[in-house]
Write an enzyme that holds these catalytic residues in place. Structure first.
Site, short mmCIF file in Angstrom:
data_model
loop_
_atom_site.label_atom_id
_atom_site.label_comp_id
_atom_site.label_asym_id
_atom_site.label_seq_id
_atom_site.Cartn_x
_atom_site.Cartn_y
_atom_site.Cartn_z
N ALA A 10 0.75 -1.22 -0.15
CA ALA A 10 0.48 -0.20 -0.25
C ALA A 10 0.98 0.92 0.41
O ALA A 10 0.32 2.30 0.32
CB ALA A 10 -0.91 -0.12 1.27
N GLY A 11 1.96 1.28 -0.95
CA GLY A 11 3.24 2.52 -0.55
C GLY A 11 2.49 3.07 -2.24
O GLY A 11 1.40 3.34 -1.31
N MET B 193 3.25 4.27 -5.51
CA MET B 193 2.29 3.61 -6.29
C MET B 193 1.20 1.88 -6.79
O MET B 193 0.74 2.44 -7.20
CB MET B 193 3.91 2.68 -7.42
CG MET B 193 3.71 2.91 -8.69
SD MET B 193 3.24 3.80 -10.07
CE MET B 193 4.71 5.01 -10.31
N GLY B 194 1.39 2.21 -5.37
CA GLY B 194 1.06 0.61 -5.56
C GLY B 194 -0.68 1.25 -4.86
O GLY B 194 -1.57 0.57 -5.81
N ALA C 82 4.14 8.98 -9.15
CA ALA C 82 2.58 7.70 -8.31
C ALA C 82 1.66 9.03 -8.63
O ALA C 82 -0.20 8.86 -8.34
CB ALA C 82 2.78 7.62 -6.87
N LYS D 254 18.18 4.19 -14.62
CA LYS D 254 18.13 5.27 -14.32
C LYS D 254 17.85 6.06 -12.75
O LYS D 254 17.92 6.88 -12.68
CB LYS D 254 16.86 5.52 -15.04
CG LYS D 254 15.34 4.79 -15.13
CD LYS D 254 13.92 5.58 -13.54
CE LYS D 254 13.68 4.68 -13.30
NZ LYS D 254 12.51 5.37 -11.86
N ASP E 283 11.68 8.15 -18.51
CA ASP E 283 11.40 7.93 -16.86
C ASP E 283 12.55 8.47 -16.74
O ASP E 283 12.48 9.50 -15.40
CB ASP E 283 11.67 7.12 -16.50
CG ASP E 283 11.27 6.47 -14.79
OD1 ASP E 283 10.72 7.09 -14.75
OD2 ASP E 283 10.81 4.29 -15.39
N GLU F 36 15.49 4.25 -4.31
CA GLU F 36 15.61 3.07 -4.70
C GLU F 36 17.26 3.19 -5.73
O GLU F 36 18.20 2.22 -5.54
CB GLU F 36 14.50 2.68 -5.54
CG GLU F 36 13.93 2.30 -5.49
CD GLU F 36 13.69 0.73 -5.37
OE1 GLU F 36 14.72 0.16 -4.85
OE2 GLU F 36 13.03 0.00 -4.80
#
EC number: 1.1.1.94
Length: 337
Positions: free
Chosen positions: A8-9, A11-12, A138, A189, A248, A287
């Site tokens: 449930a971050g 983007m999700g 997001a 990237k 991106d 990331e």
């Protein structure tokens, strides 16, 4: 279709909005997502996307099994969380489409893309795996702002399903079989976006002077090196010059977490101070920081195999020095250019 999003971050949760237009959507949260699940149940906006999610059901951490009867499973956790989640669900998987969101490399003794790591565990699912790449912030997805992404998979049926059931008029989907190239470029990237964003920080450090010439140089060098690494790792050059690569890259260094980290480093923060500042701001996992060391090791492996030469990657060398060897970003830029 029934779509289950695992995680449930930002983007999700954002993807519940386009996905719910044609499908039943359930959202499962990890133990780290519990405060967010509570807010969603109260009808509040998701704190990281500033919008309400669009779901038919919300599942707690101990209800993972209820999500596994979906037609499409979306693994929407960080790179480090992908394989632990996959191992929990692996024995229950049959012929579902499985989509991964995280952009990074996995260390399995060798450096692998996320799909490669999953294939290592379940070769029979090789054509069921799809990965999402391309410019996709997001908050913009959640607000139905124009987004065009790439879904890559080795499976023709998998690509047909995601195109038919997940595309909307504002969330457009291109398809490719170059999943290794897409995932390699997408992980890189994040790494290179940190370096491109150094320039914003250096501009601020020098009294808000504009350095567009230098931005052009470093973006060009980043794309050159990403192309070198993608080709050496078995991907296609054209992937780097499409949405997955340059598209991106622009979105990430201008608006993402990796760009935020890079800007702080350009301002003169050391890596520990920069990460603490992002934590203070409530920014999640960066990331690119996690994956820079793995990208460097992948490059070294490809060098040893004769597929590239490390001297072709001076910017990656500089990124590694700033993130792990205490070197100043402005000093690295000076040395490079």
């Amino acid at each position: 279709m029934k779509v289950a999003i695992l995680g449930a971050g930002a983007m999700g949760s954002a993807l519940t909005i386009p996905y719910s237009e044609k499908n039943e959507v359930v959202l499962w949260g990890t133990e780290y997502d519990v405060p967010i699940l509570e807010k969603i149940r109260r009808g509040e906006k998701h704190p990281r996307i500033d919008e309400r999610v669009a779901v038919n059901d919300i599942l707690n951490p101990d209800e993972l099994d209820k999500a596994l009867n979906a037609d499409i499973l979306v693994i929407a956790v960080s790179t480090e969380g992908v394989m632990p989640i996959f191992e929990q669900i692996s024995d229950s998987l049959k012929d579902q489409v499985i989509i991964t969101l995280a952009k990074g490399f996995i260390d399995e003794g060798e450096i692998l893309t996320i799909p490669q790591a999953i294939w290592h565990e379940r070769k029979d699912l090789k054509r069921n795996i799809a990965a999402i790449t391309g410019p996709s912030i997001a908050k913009e997805v959640a607000k139905k702002l124009p987004t065009h992404v790439v879904y890559s998979s080795l499976g023709d049926r998998t690509l047909k399903v995601v195109k038919e059931y997940l595309e909307t008029d504002y969330y457009r989907i291109s398809l490719t079989h170059d999943i290794v190239g897409c995932e390699t470029a997408s992980a890189l990237k994040n790494v290179y976006s940190i370096a491109i964003a150094w320039i914003r920080g250096i501009e601020s450090r020098k009294g808000n002077v504009t350095m567009n010439n230098l931005k052009g140089i470093i973006v060009t060098q980043a794309l050159r090196e990403i192309g070198t690494l993608v080709r050496a790792n078995g991907g296609k050059t054209e992937t780097v010059y499409d949405l997955t690569g340059i598209g991106d890259l622009i979105a990430t260094f201008r608006g993402g977490r990796n760009g935020m980290l890079g800007e702080l480093l350009g301002k003169g923060y050391d890596i520990d101070s920069a990460l603490k500042e992002l934590e203070r701001r409530g920014v999640g996992v960066v990331e690119g920081y996690v994956n820079a060391e793995r990208a460097y090791r992948l490059a070294e492996t490809l060098d040893h195999k004769g597929k590239l030469k490390m001297e072709e990657l001076p910017l990656l060398e500089g990124i590694n020095d700033v993130l792990y060897n205490g070197k100043d970003a402005e000093e690295v830029i000076h040395d490079l250019f």
